[in-house]
Design an enzyme around this catalytic site. Structure first.
Site, short mmCIF file in Angstrom:
data_model
loop_
_atom_site.label_atom_id
_atom_site.label_comp_id
_atom_site.label_asym_id
_atom_site.label_seq_id
_atom_site.Cartn_x
_atom_site.Cartn_y
_atom_site.Cartn_z
N CYS A 16 0.41 -1.35 0.15
CA CYS A 16 -0.06 0.44 -0.02
C CYS A 16 0.91 1.17 -0.23
O CYS A 16 0.16 2.24 -0.38
CB CYS A 16 -1.14 0.11 1.41
SG CYS A 16 -2.02 -1.58 1.37
N HIS A 69 -9.35 3.00 -2.11
CA HIS A 69 -7.32 2.35 -1.41
C HIS A 69 -7.07 1.39 -3.19
O HIS A 69 -6.85 0.74 -3.08
CB HIS A 69 -7.82 2.26 -0.45
CG HIS A 69 -6.27 1.23 0.04
ND1 HIS A 69 -4.74 2.05 -0.57
CD2 HIS A 69 -5.83 0.14 0.25
CE1 HIS A 69 -4.15 1.58 0.88
NE2 HIS A 69 -4.24 0.54 0.79
#
Ligand SMILES: [Zn+2]
Lengths: 136, 390
Positions: free
Chosen positions: B84, B337
């Site tokens: 991420c 995301h």
């Protein structure tokens, strides 16, 4: 220096009834799960030792949306071993639906279970398990 | 080292995309380059953050494909993978190259297309972010990691779980309040009430659906140049004044996961480099992949004392207009995301905030902003501190 306790060796030992870790000759600290150098002081000067399997629950979760290939609900926990290191394990001897924050701090014993392989698993694999041994 | 700035920023709308990862990146990249006033021939290197493109679309060598799509064949193009945090480390490396003087102008950003995956494949891929030998086999899901963080937080600080859950719900509510008015956000225009948050299904106790970020597609890109070049191009160059990066191994090896040592080290590196303190930051985009993650990050970055972040969330100290505005974009929770793009989208928001271009979600007078991005088992962590260069 050679990697002394590989995941292969660690897994094979579990299947033979031994829960292995590493003990450091420099700082006397323990390392588990295995890695190349001491988790406390960074020394390579460690020996393979059998760990006591005793530990306590530091935190946990009941997984309701399962990972691929798993059947929900199940419990994953962080276990603090008597020797100091923390490991990730499945708590297997209690009903997941009954698990509350009251299980934090409870004592138990490490073992393992076989886990199915898949195309990403890099061969055979196991998961550590933890069975609560104290009574509430 | 010389001063470095950001001159152009762009992002796609996050959500579900029919475009490929390369197409999304190309769109964001061209918009960022056009905004900067530079031309394609000025770009000397391309850094692309991407976590799982190989599996999502069967696409390896994604950075060269991105470069070629915008006519930059022949330009060095490199993929950065930090789960991420991929986009952040791509931009951080662009900063390092430009600061060193090796390059003058680098295009950096990230792209990800997660929604094309089936749900079982997506959960399997996300499970790769922890230790594959010693943790993945327990069936530890991503929400599961943060669920264990929440239980440990409540236990360590002696907070009744319902009180912590209220603070977590408050984080979700704030994220959606901001995301609702951000046209680039996945949840743009969608109002979310506290009742919806409380009523949502349990994912991994105590994490419910509305404690979790969505699965997203999207891309974002920024143009990084020397400050000298930036000042010739724009009246509003945004300087990168501090940066840090850190790493960790398995979740369990970090023991008390209410404090992430890699984050605290990385943030300290960024603050020290910038000569700034947490109280100097006006606006922060931090890694709120799960609501508890925002609370823990707000402490790890030094905005609140350990164990006090949940109170800050309850008091509204992290709202726009509060002590420190956190995630005015809607954050990962409500903006979305697409993991490889997330860090670049955080930088996009901070640049826009410092320039005063955020409309109803503007943090008034914001002069200094920060990003915090965390990938995998807190394995890859990066920080950027940005400051008005005017
Ligand atoms: Zn040692």
């Amino acid at each position: 220096m050679e990697y002394i306790l590989t995941s292969k060796k660690f897994t094979e030992a579990l299947k033979e009834g031994k829960f292995l870790g590493l003990k450091c000759h420099q700082c006397s600290g323990y390392t588990a799960p295995p890695q190349k150098v001491c988790s406390q002081c960074g020394s390579e000067d460690m020996e393979i030792v059998e760990l006591s399997r005793q530990g306590k629950v530091r935190t946990f979760t009941v997984i309701h949306v399962a990972a691929e290939g798993y059947q929900a609900p199940y419990i994953v926990a962080l276990i603090e071993l008597e020797e100091g290191p923390w490991v990730t394990a499945n708590i297997i001897n209690m009903d997941p639906e009954a698990a509350t924050m009251d299980i934090i701090g409870r004592q138990g014993k490490i073992d393992y279970q076989d886990i199915i392989t898949d195309i990403f698993s890099g061969g055979e694999r196991i998961a550590l398990t933890f069975s609560l041994t104290d009574s509430t | 080292m010389r001063e470095v700035a950001i001159v152009g920023v762009a992002m796609t709308k996050f959500g579900t995309s029919e475009k490929t990862q390369v197409e999304m990146f190309a769109e964001a990249a061209m918009e960022a380059i056009n905004e900067s006033g530079l031309g394609l021939k000025d770009i000397q290197a391309v850094n692309v953050g991407n976590a799982d493109g190989n599996i999502e679309e069967g696409q390896a060598v994604i950075a060269p494909m991105c470069a070629a799509d915008i006519g930059l064949s022949g330009t060095p193009a490199t993929r950065f993978e930090g789960a991420c945090a991929s986009g952040t480390i791509a931009i951080r490396d662009a900063f390092i190259w430009v600061a060193s003087g090796f390059y003058d102008i680098v295009l950096a950003g990230g792209t990800e297309r997660q929604r094309i995956m089936s749900t079982p494949l997506a959960t399997r891929v996300m499970g790769m972010g922890v230790h594959s030998r010693y943790e993945t086999p327990t069936g530890l899901s991503f929400p599961g990691i943060f669920a264990m963080m929440a239980h440990l937080y409540a236990s360590k600080y002696g907070i009744p779980l319902p009180e912590l859950k209220e603070a977590m719900a408050r984080v979700s509510f704030k994220a959606h309040k901001h995301g609702c008015i951000n046209p680039k956000a996945q949840f743009y225009g969608k109002e979310v009430t506290m009742q919806m948050i409380y009523d949502s299904a349990m994912v991994a106790s105590p994490i419910q659906v509305f404690d979790c970020c969505p699965i997203s597609d999207g891309a974002a890109a920024v143009v990084v140049t020397s400050a000298d070049i930036a000042k010739r191009l724009t009246d509003k160059p945004v300087l990168i004044v501090g940066t840090g990066q850190g790493s960790s191994g398995a979740v369990c090896s970090q023991k008390d996961i209410t404090r992430i040592p890699a984050r605290e080290l990385s943030a300290k590196r960024a603050y020290d480099m910038a000569g700034l303190k947490p109280e100097d930051i006006d606006v922060c985009e931090l890694h709120d992949c799960f609501t508890i993650a925002e609370i823990v990050a707000s402490e790890g970055l030094g905005f609140f004392e350990p164990g006090q972040g949940y109170k800050a969330a309850l008091n509204g100290d992290t709202d726009i207009g509060g002590k420190i505005a956190i995630n005015p974009s809607g954050g990962i929770k409500a903006k979305g995301h697409p993991v490889g793009a997330t860090g670049a989208a955080q930088v996009y928001e901070i640049v826009k905030q410092l320039r005063g271009e955020c409309g109803p979600r503007q943090v008034e007078g914001a002069k200094i902003g920060m990003t915090d991005t965390m990938g995998g088992s807190f394995a890859s962590i990066g920080h950027l501190i940005l400051k008005r260069g005017w």
